[in-house]
Structure formats: C-alpha cells, structure tokens
Design an enzyme around this catalytic site. Structure first.
Site, PDB file in Angstrom:
ATOM      1  N   ARG A  33       0.846  -1.214   0.000  1.00  0.00           N
ATOM      2  CA  ARG A  33       0.000   0.000   0.000  1.00  0.00           C
ATOM      3  C   ARG A  33       0.877   1.260   0.000  1.00  0.00           C
ATOM      4  O   ARG A  33       0.548   2.244  -0.648  1.00  0.00           O
ATOM      5  CB  ARG A  33      -0.953  -0.025   1.202  1.00  0.00           C
ATOM      6  CG  ARG A  33      -1.985  -1.137   1.012  1.00  0.00           C
ATOM      7  CD  ARG A  33      -3.060  -1.241   2.062  1.00  0.00           C
ATOM      8  NE  ARG A  33      -3.820  -2.468   1.809  1.00  0.00           N
ATOM      9  CZ  ARG A  33      -4.545  -3.122   2.688  1.00  0.00           C
ATOM     10  NH1 ARG A  33      -4.662  -2.667   3.925  1.00  0.00           N
ATOM     11  NH2 ARG A  33      -5.177  -4.233   2.359  1.00  0.00           N
ATOM     12  N   GLU A 177     -12.685 -14.574  12.102  1.00  0.00           N
ATOM     13  CA  GLU A 177     -12.887 -13.883  10.819  1.00  0.00           C
ATOM     14  C   GLU A 177     -12.865 -14.852   9.637  1.00  0.00           C
ATOM     15  O   GLU A 177     -11.804 -15.145   9.084  1.00  0.00           O
ATOM     16  CB  GLU A 177     -11.805 -12.806  10.625  1.00  0.00           C
ATOM     17  CG  GLU A 177     -11.977 -12.034   9.330  1.00  0.00           C
ATOM     18  CD  GLU A 177     -10.908 -10.960   9.094  1.00  0.00           C
ATOM     19  OE1 GLU A 177      -9.913 -10.930   9.840  1.00  0.00           O
ATOM     20  OE2 GLU A 177     -11.068 -10.164   8.169  1.00  0.00           O
ATOM     21  N   LYS A 219     -16.242 -11.739  12.983  1.00  0.00           N
ATOM     22  CA  LYS A 219     -15.862 -10.707  12.000  1.00  0.00           C
ATOM     23  C   LYS A 219     -16.085 -11.255  10.589  1.00  0.00           C
ATOM     24  O   LYS A 219     -15.182 -11.832   9.979  1.00  0.00           O
ATOM     25  CB  LYS A 219     -14.395 -10.312  12.215  1.00  0.00           C
ATOM     26  CG  LYS A 219     -13.875  -9.325  11.181  1.00  0.00           C
ATOM     27  CD  LYS A 219     -12.598  -8.639  11.611  1.00  0.00           C
ATOM     28  CE  LYS A 219     -12.056  -7.776  10.474  1.00  0.00           C
ATOM     29  NZ  LYS A 219     -11.015  -6.852  10.872  1.00  0.00           N
ATOM     30  N   SER A 261     -14.218  -4.709   5.890  1.00  0.00           N
ATOM     31  CA  SER A 261     -14.707  -3.924   4.743  1.00  0.00           C
ATOM     32  C   SER A 261     -14.383  -4.607   3.421  1.00  0.00           C
ATOM     33  O   SER A 261     -15.133  -4.423   2.453  1.00  0.00           O
ATOM     34  CB  SER A 261     -14.180  -2.489   4.772  1.00  0.00           C
ATOM     35  OG  SER A 261     -12.783  -2.426   4.776  1.00  0.00           O
ATOM     36  N   GLY A 262     -13.302  -5.345   3.333  1.00  0.00           N
ATOM     37  CA  GLY A 262     -13.053  -6.228   2.197  1.00  0.00           C
ATOM     38  C   GLY A 262     -12.758  -5.571   0.862  1.00  0.00           C
ATOM     39  O   GLY A 262     -12.795  -6.240  -0.158  1.00  0.00           O
ATOM     40  N   GLY A 263     -12.527  -4.241   0.874  1.00  0.00           N
ATOM     41  CA  GLY A 263     -12.255  -3.566  -0.391  1.00  0.00           C
ATOM     42  C   GLY A 263     -13.386  -2.652  -0.847  1.00  0.00           C
ATOM     43  O   GLY A 263     -13.297  -2.021  -1.896  1.00  0.00           O
ATOM     44  N   ARG A 294      -9.149  -0.948   5.471  1.00  0.00           N
ATOM     45  CA  ARG A 294      -9.110  -0.014   4.339  1.00  0.00           C
ATOM     46  C   ARG A 294     -10.217   1.036   4.395  1.00  0.00           C
ATOM     47  O   ARG A 294      -9.984   2.211   4.096  1.00  0.00           O
ATOM     48  CB  ARG A 294      -9.193  -0.795   3.018  1.00  0.00           C
ATOM     49  CG  ARG A 294      -7.900  -1.454   2.652  1.00  0.00           C
ATOM     50  CD  ARG A 294      -8.094  -2.532   1.607  1.00  0.00           C
ATOM     51  NE  ARG A 294      -8.732  -3.719   2.144  1.00  0.00           N
ATOM     52  CZ  ARG A 294      -9.034  -4.805   1.428  1.00  0.00           C
ATOM     53  NH1 ARG A 294      -8.763  -4.827   0.141  1.00  0.00           N
ATOM     54  NH2 ARG A 294      -9.587  -5.855   1.994  1.00  0.00           N
TER      55      ARG A 294
HETATM   56  P1  13P Z   1     -10.493  -4.606   5.503  1.00  0.00           P
HETATM   57  O1  13P Z   1     -11.514  -3.854   6.292  1.00  0.00           O
HETATM   58  O2  13P Z   1      -9.550  -3.748   4.708  1.00  0.00           O
HETATM   59  O3  13P Z   1     -11.097  -5.729   4.697  1.00  0.00           O
HETATM   60  O4  13P Z   1      -9.552  -5.321   6.556  1.00  0.00           O
HETATM   61  C1  13P Z   1     -10.115  -5.937   7.642  1.00  0.00           C
HETATM   62  C2  13P Z   1      -9.218  -6.973   8.128  1.00  0.00           C
HETATM   63  O5  13P Z   1      -8.960  -7.077   9.299  1.00  0.00           O
HETATM   64  C3  13P Z   1      -8.688  -7.917   7.146  1.00  0.00           C
HETATM   65  O6  13P Z   1      -8.240  -9.045   7.816  1.00  0.00           O
END
Ligand code: 13P
Length: 342
Positions: A33, A177, A219, A261-263, A294
């Site tokens: 990043r 998660e 999560k 958030s996943g992108g 993110r």
């Molecule tokens: P994002 O919200 O960017 O998807 O990251 C969350 C996270 O903890 C990824 O493992």
C-alpha cells in the site's frame, strides 16, 4: 481463563456504538500500500504511520479496539512511549492478529488455508503479557467455479475454532474472521449461500471445540455481489441479504458482529452498516458494528503520503471515517456527512 473477563471484554469491544480499527496489515501488505503511493517501505515509515493513527486526537470516542500486527505491538512512539501504552491511554483496547497468513491449500487449486496454529499457545501468552486483550485470525474463502470446496471450508473453520479455544484459554477474546472474498463475478445470492454455509460450519466447529460464544466476536464479510458481477444491488438490498444470512447462522449468544470492509469504499461500507442498523434495529440479537482497515484508513494514508506536514490532515480524515461508522451504528449516517469533515 476467567470466562467473565472474556465476556466483559467482548461486550466492551461493541459498547457505546463504537467499533474496531484494523491496523494489522502484515509488513508485505503495508509495504504494497505504501509503494502505490510512493511512500518508503521501511520499518520507520510503518512506525510513523502507526503512530499517526494511534495518536489521532479523539479516536477513542469512536473506536473501542485496535488490531495490531506483531511488528506494531513491539513498537514505540517517537518519544519512547510503547504503542500499547499509548493505545490504552486513548481508552482503546489493544488486540493482535495471530494468524501467519493464508497459503495455497494442498490438493485444492485456487483455494487457501490459513496457517499459524503451531506454537500458538506460547505466542498468545506472550501477547497477553504485552497487553493484548483480544486476537484476530482470518480464514479466506474464494468464490469461483466449484469453489469454495467442502474441504477448504472445513479446514479453515476448524483452524478458526482451534485458534478461538486457545485464545480463550490464554484470556484473550477471539475475533473469528471467516472472509468470503468479494473478487469475482458471482451474484449476491451466491455470496449469501456460500456465506451461510461457511458460518454454519464455523459455529459447528466452535461448538465442537468448546468455545464460549459469549466471549468472542464474529468478524464476517458483508453479503455482496462479486466486484465484477453485472448486477449490483442497492444499499438496502445488501443490508437485508447480510443480516438475514446472519440471522440464519449466528447464535444469539454472540455479543457482536464486527464486519470487515473487504475492499468496499469507505462511504459504501458506512452506508451499508447504517442500513443494517436502521432496518434491523429491534430484531438484531447482536451488536452490528465495524472492524474496518481499508474503509477507515485509506483516505488518511492517501493524504499522509509519508510527510510530516500532512499529519494533521490525515488524522482528521481518519477520525472522520471512524465517526461516520460510529454514526452508522446509530442508524444516523447520511451521505451528505461526507462533505463536512468534523
Ligand atoms: P479490511 O476492512 O480492509 O477488509 O480489513 C479488515 C481486516 O482485518 C482484514 O483481515
């Protein structure tokens, strides 16, 4: 392990409309990043960026917990204050990512299995000594032709459950998660079916491994159409698909669900979280909150660019996203808030 302590910590992580800030990118992910923005990929740059995040004035009003990475939990502010101390002083609970990444899964082309169980008991005790009070482990499921396979779902969910049991033994609240990725052209309905199967299996495994559900946080991904799917549903449709899927698969004993958030963009993630809290206010047995990386950090990182002069603007952007998500938990988020940084 004192079960009541775990339960109290889990409740604190989702109290007062707050959510979590994931700042647990591994060094390679953080460097990637930074590279995109021309920021040097050095330990000092990563340290300075993490110091920017955790010293953001007022962050603790909206953020309950921060997920750190192994390098970060050992770092200090420029003035020598350990990060864990600075975070605790800001009324934020320190947590730690403890998996060591998703690797190609043998015999399962295109699928991943998360590693990190070997030696985990000792690492968890060490992190608890350093001040961590919760942990995170991410399993990754990809949607594609014939995948995720049953083998991949079972292996990843069993690892998640074994990790969660070890966390609770060490006095750490496990964030569990299982991420069904957004990549692909699958429909919202396919994501819903896969997410439901994954979550059903997660909770079977957690039960089998004797995990105390009251002392954990889930999560998950939101239920979304694939990034390249031609049909992209509305914010309300995504909120309904997501919470209905969770209602079918997550026991009411779990105190909180904190989405990744996943992108998704920061704005969309806030809008969708808001819609869930508006539409399911009286029916949701768990707190519906956020644990974004993110979707909270990206605007701040882009403003910072590795330059001291941009620190304050970056902190304001970070605080703005944290606040938008806090407001979304209350069901009071409006897109117009994006124009007025507060
Ligand atoms: P994002 O919200 O960017 O998807 O990251 C969350 C996270 O903890 C990824 O493992």
């Amino acid at each position: 392990m004192d079960a009541q302590d775990l339960i109290d910590t889990a409740k604190m992580l989702v109290a007062d409309y707050k959510g979590l800030l994931a700042m647990d990118e591994s060094n390679p992910t953080c460097n990637k990043r930074f590279a995109k923005l021309g920021i040097p990929q050095t330990e000092e740059a990563r340290r300075a960026y993490r110091e920017l995040i955790i010293t953001t004035p007022g962050l603790g009003e909206y953020i309950s917990g921060a997920i750190l990475y192994d390098e970060t939990i050992r770092q200090q502010k420029k003035d020598g204050t350990p990060f864990v101390q600075a975070i605790t002083d800001a009324a934020i609970i320190p947590g730690i990512k403890v998996d060591i990444g998703a690797k190609d899964m043998a015999g399962h082309p295109g699928e991943k299995i998360t590693e990190g169980l070997d030696g985990l008991r000792d690492r968890l005790h060490a992190y608890a000594q350093m001040g961590a009070r919760f942990a995170k482990w991410r399993g990754v499921l990809t949607i594609g032709a014939g995948i995720p396979s049953r083998g991949c779902i079972e292996a990843n969910t069993q690892s998640l459950a074994r990790y969660a049991a070890l966390c609770q033994e060490a006095g750490l609240v496990p964030m569990v998660e299982p991420e069904v990725l957004m990549d692909g052209e699958h429909t919202l309905s396919r994501c819903s079916k896969v997410t439901e199967e994954v979550l059903q299996t997660v909770f079977n495994q957690l039960y089998t491994q004797r995990v105390t559900l009251e002392g954990m946080i889930l999560k998950p991904n939101m239920v979304l159409p694939g990034l390249t799917c031609s049909q992209q549903q509305s914010v309300d449709e995504v909120a309904d698909a997501t919470v209905n899927c969770l209602l079918r698969s997550v026991p009411a004993a779990v105190p909180g669900i904190a989405f990744l958030s996943g992108g998704q963009s920061g704005e969309l993630a806030s809008a969708r979280l808001n819609a869930m809290n508006v539409r399911f206010k009286s029916r949701s047995p768990w707190a519906l909150t956020f644990s974004f990386a993110r979707a909270i950090q990206q605007p701040a990182l882009e403003l910072w660019q590795g330059k001291e002069a941009n620190l304050s603007a970056a902190q304001q952007a970070l605080l703005h996203r944290a606040k938008c998500n806090w407001v979304a938990r209350r069901g009071e988020y409006k897109p117009v808030m994006e124009g007025t940084r507060t």
